[in-house]
Design an enzyme around this catalytic site. Structure first.
Site, PDB file in Angstrom:
ATOM      1  N   ASP A 468       0.644  -1.095   0.145  1.00 44.47           N
ATOM      2  CA  ASP A 468       0.081   0.230  -0.136  1.00 44.47           C
ATOM      3  C   ASP A 468       0.949   1.074   0.125  1.00 44.47           C
ATOM      4  O   ASP A 468       2.135   1.010   0.188  1.00 44.47           O
ATOM      5  CB  ASP A 468      -1.190  -0.250   1.090  1.00 44.47           C
ATOM      6  CG  ASP A 468      -2.308   0.197   0.714  1.00 44.47           C
ATOM      7  OD1 ASP A 468      -2.247   1.858   0.150  1.00 44.47           O
ATOM      8  OD2 ASP A 468      -3.931  -0.239   1.378  1.00 44.47           O
ATOM      9  N   TYR A 582     -14.454   4.610 -13.481  1.00 41.74           N
ATOM     10  CA  TYR A 582     -14.942   3.756 -12.559  1.00 41.74           C
ATOM     11  C   TYR A 582     -15.031   2.351 -13.209  1.00 41.74           C
ATOM     12  O   TYR A 582     -13.799   1.151 -13.006  1.00 41.74           O
ATOM     13  CB  TYR A 582     -15.093   3.601 -11.569  1.00 41.74           C
ATOM     14  CG  TYR A 582     -15.576   1.863 -10.415  1.00 41.74           C
ATOM     15  CD1 TYR A 582     -14.495   2.343 -10.071  1.00 41.74           C
ATOM     16  CD2 TYR A 582     -15.565   1.744  -9.774  1.00 41.74           C
ATOM     17  CE1 TYR A 582     -13.361   1.414  -8.664  1.00 41.74           C
ATOM     18  CE2 TYR A 582     -15.896   0.956  -8.906  1.00 41.74           C
ATOM     19  CZ  TYR A 582     -14.687   0.690  -8.312  1.00 41.74           C
ATOM     20  OH  TYR A 582     -14.201  -0.268  -7.805  1.00 41.74           O
ATOM     21  N   LYS A 586     -12.725  -1.584 -14.226  1.00 38.47           N
ATOM     22  CA  LYS A 586     -13.190  -2.878 -13.729  1.00 38.47           C
ATOM     23  C   LYS A 586     -13.093  -3.742 -14.733  1.00 38.47           C
ATOM     24  O   LYS A 586     -13.055  -4.751 -14.528  1.00 38.47           O
ATOM     25  CB  LYS A 586     -14.052  -2.848 -12.844  1.00 38.47           C
ATOM     26  CG  LYS A 586     -13.557  -1.642 -12.135  1.00 38.47           C
ATOM     27  CD  LYS A 586     -12.777  -2.918 -10.506  1.00 38.47           C
ATOM     28  CE  LYS A 586     -12.281  -2.101  -9.429  1.00 38.47           C
ATOM     29  NZ  LYS A 586     -11.222  -2.820  -8.408  1.00 38.47           N
ATOM     30  N   THR A 621     -17.322   6.078   0.657  1.00 41.22           N
ATOM     31  CA  THR A 621     -16.437   7.399   2.962  1.00 41.22           C
ATOM     32  C   THR A 621     -18.024   7.462   3.586  1.00 41.22           C
ATOM     33  O   THR A 621     -19.340   6.717   2.428  1.00 41.22           O
ATOM     34  CB  THR A 621     -15.843   8.333   1.598  1.00 41.22           C
ATOM     35  OG1 THR A 621     -17.057   8.941   1.290  1.00 41.22           O
ATOM     36  CG2 THR A 621     -15.402   7.985   1.336  1.00 41.22           C
TER      37      THR A 621
END
Ligand code: ZN
Length: 684
Positions: A468, A582, A586, A621
């Site tokens: 990460d 996005y 994917k 979030t």
């Protein structure tokens, strides 16, 4: 070697344990046991043992004369009073009158005389401590003493060095007969301060904790000084290739060569984790022209056998740029090692009064001329223990060869020790975890899903590395898991390569990769800025490809298959409005998974994906959850549970899916959906 005894530290320990009701004798026994156990030149990983004869109250508060002796499974370096089980001394002493005593009876009698029936098994050397009269007795496998005790003429050398201050005990396997012999040697000259046990180790004794400890230090120091006098550059080097491959280049090859085909295990292989060691002393040893002679001579002390086997596997020196040739040579060396092991087992089992079950034949130490050595284990901890013992063995053999010639036990004695039921018991009979011996890398490892997945895989027995971005989150996640932290950006090729190099340097290879790092970009596809789309492709597609490519490179070198897991999203199957930037990469990653499954299935590398949706702390979030539930006119709980099962899906659910796919040995090119039920996103 210097005495580390301190009156102040000893008194502190006595005072500290007095508050817990522990007697002065036992507290001092803990103190000097730790002094001995803290020095790897004296004992390593549960080796050695200590005792004190004292009086303690039994469970009925009746005072009893006892031997407090190191318990099985305890390490002297961090021993506690509970690690020194108290055994009634008189029954132990009475055993001396017997002519013979089986190991099973010895263990039963020792257990039957424990003051506390829940205490650990007393050391296999308990009777030796009991048969000697001294109050404090210390036993180590000191490297320097072994360099003298592992010689063809060890008795004469030790007698010359120590004169009459130390008794010499011939090699006998630990247990009743050794205890009796040691007591006889002591009684022949009660003025001795210690005993050297040939091809095994050293005992020292006195009436005080300090006395026994300092006699040990004196005996070992004398051996060290003697060896230092004869020191020279011991081994004449072999002629090696001018340019050598690195440990990182060869580790996956060594790891693959040492894996066992095992149809019963989840990964179809029984794999080992590697721990690499090198340095001037190791290189002098492994580069020597006579490596085969002294390198295959045997262990330095019998108790190492269960961790290192009797000798290492020696593979050829790896020439840079010729890894295919190295792989061939390494495989041949391991095959020969295995064949020799089977023959050794058959030879000795045939004449063994009790028939044994053969242990796995793979080496636990691999020696590579020009590079160094690897310790092997079913976990990183076991690999480190094997490597530590190998390093200590290198020192013993090197010093023995400088002073004379290293000589270990004969093969029959080694077999007796390796297959001794009491030694096998030290390894524990616990059932192995399904991912034992495997190495898993999780990208986005500091995030909610990454952490949850790493946690489950660790629990299943895998060694874990987290990749990460650098920062506190990564450090905290790695520390909490006991995982390797790999700081880097998955969209940067240099970072990813460096991360894989570090992973291989630490564990020897990789078996499972969870390509999990991702982030959501939005925009209406006809109007979105090109840069947004490209940035999203970098992270949500190319980073997965980059990580998978490096993983496959290493997996092919290992030749033991592997498992690629991709975190795709609902968006890959069921696009949401304005989520093109996005969802499109994917979807490409979903196709990528299928391509890996197709192209590498023949190499037993599986590729699967998890399609998860609406995971708190994933890409969602708290602000996004608030905004979306507001937009739909529902509560946050209703929004999060807006699926067929009407309950929130968690990061743990996603982690379970990744673990399931890692274990599903006959599943590849599959998508596992973790979304609580969403018909529009169901694969069709
Ligand atoms: Zn021992």
């Amino acid at each position: 070697m210097h005495s580390l005894w301190s009156d102040a530290a000893a008194n502190d320990m006595v005072a500290h344990y007095a508050r817990a009701g522990v007697s002065r004798d036992v507290a001092l026994r803990v103190y000097t046991s730790r002094l001995l156990g803290g020095d790897p030149r004296l004992v390593l990983h549960g080796g050695g043992n200590t005792s004190v004869k004292t009086e303690l109250c039994d469970l009925l508060d009746t005072p009893a004369e006892v031997l407090c002796v190191k318990g099985s499974g305890w390490d002297m370096g961090n021993i506690e009073p509970a690690g020194l089980p108290a055994v009634r001394l008189d029954p132990l002493r009475r055993l001396r009158e017997r002519e013979a005593l089986s190991d099973e009876d010895m263990v039963r009698i020792q257990r039957a005389n424990l003051l506390d029936p829940s205490a650990p098994n007393p050391s296999v050397e308990t009777l030796l401590h009991a048969f000697l009269p001294h109050k404090f007795i210390d036993h180590t496998h000191a490297t320097a003493v072994l360099s003298l005790a592992d010689q063809p003429d060890a008795a004469a050398r030790c007698a010359e060095l120590y004169g009459s201050s130390v008794g010499i005990v011939p090699y006998i396997m630990p247990g009743f007969l050794l205890a009796r012999k040691a007591a006889e040697v002591y009684e022949a000259d009660p003025s001795v301060e210690g005993l050297v046990l040939l091809k095994h180790g050293v005992f020292s004794f006195a009436e005080t904790a300090r006395g026994a400890y300092e006699r040990m230090i004196a005996i070992v120091t004398r051996a060290e000084d003697h060896l230092a006098g004869g020191r020279r550059n011991v081994f004449v080097p072999a002629s090696l290739p001018v340019s050598l491959a690195s440990a990182v280049e060869i580790a996956p090859i060594v790891r693959g060569a040492c894996a066992l085909t095992d149809m019963a295990s989840e990964g179809l292989y029984k794999r080992f984790v590697l721990d690499f060691r090198t340095g001037a002393a190791i290189r002098n040893f492994v580069d020597g022209a006579e490596l085969v002679r002294y390198g295959l001579a045997g262990v330095a002390t019998p108790d190492h056998t269960i961790r290192t086997k009797n000798y290492p596997c020696i593979v050829p020196a790896p020439e840079a740029g010729r890894l295919v040739a190295f792989a061939k040579g390494a495989c041949e060396a391991v095959e020969k090692y295995v064949a020799d092991y089977h023959a050794y087992f058959a030879r000795h089992n045939a004449v063994s009064p009790v028939k044994k079950r053969e242990l796995d034949p793979m080496p636990r130490v691999v020696v590579v001329p020009g590079v160094g050595l690897f310790g092997l284990g079913r976990s990183a901890k076991d690999a480190a223990i094997a490597a530590d013992l190998a390093e200590s063995w290198v020192t013993t053999v090197t010093d023995a060869e400088a002073a004379g010639r290293f000589e270990s036990l004969n093969e029959a004695d080694l077999f007796e020790m390796e297959y001794w039921s009491l030694e096998q018991a030290k390894l524990g009979g616990a059932v192995e975890k399904p991912l034992a011996g495997q190495v898993a890398l999780v990208t986005g490892g500091a995030g909610t899903i990454g952490r949850a997945t790493a946690h489950l895989m660790k629990g299943a027995g895998a060694e874990i590395a987290l990749l990460d971005r650098p920062g506190e989150a990564l450090d905290a996640a790695a520390k909490g898991l006991g995982a390797l932290a790999l700081a880097g950006d998955v969209t940067n090729d240099d970072d990813v390569r460096a991360a894989f190099d570090r992973l291989v340097a630490r564990f020897g290879g990789v078996d499972i990769v969870v390509a999990n790092a991702g982030a959501a970009w939005q925009g209406r596809i006809g109007e979105v800025d090109d840069k947004i789309l490209r940035d999203s492709f970098e992270l949500n597609f190319f980073a997965h490809q980059r990580v998978a490519q490096h993983a496959v490179r290493i997996m092919l070198q290992q030749g033991t298959g592997g498992c690629l897991l991709f975190n795709v999203s609902k968006q890959a199957l069921n696009p949401g409005a304005d989520f093109g930037p996005y969802g499109i990469p994917k979807a490409a990653t979903l196709a990528l998974m299928r391509q890996y499954a197709l192209d590498y299935g023949g190499s037993n590398i599986r590729a699967n994906a998890v399609n998860a949706d609406r995971i708190r702390g994933g890409l969602l979030t708290p602000e996004m959850i608030a905004a979306r539930s507001r937009a739909r006119g529902v509560s946050e709980a209703e929004y999060m549970g807006g699926n067929l099962l009407r309950r929130e899906v968690t990061a743990d659910d996603v982690a379970r899916s990744f673990l399931h796919l890692a274990l599903a040995r006959n599943t590849t090119a599959a998508i596992d959906t973790v979304d609580g039920g969403n018909i529009a996103a169901a694969p069709r």
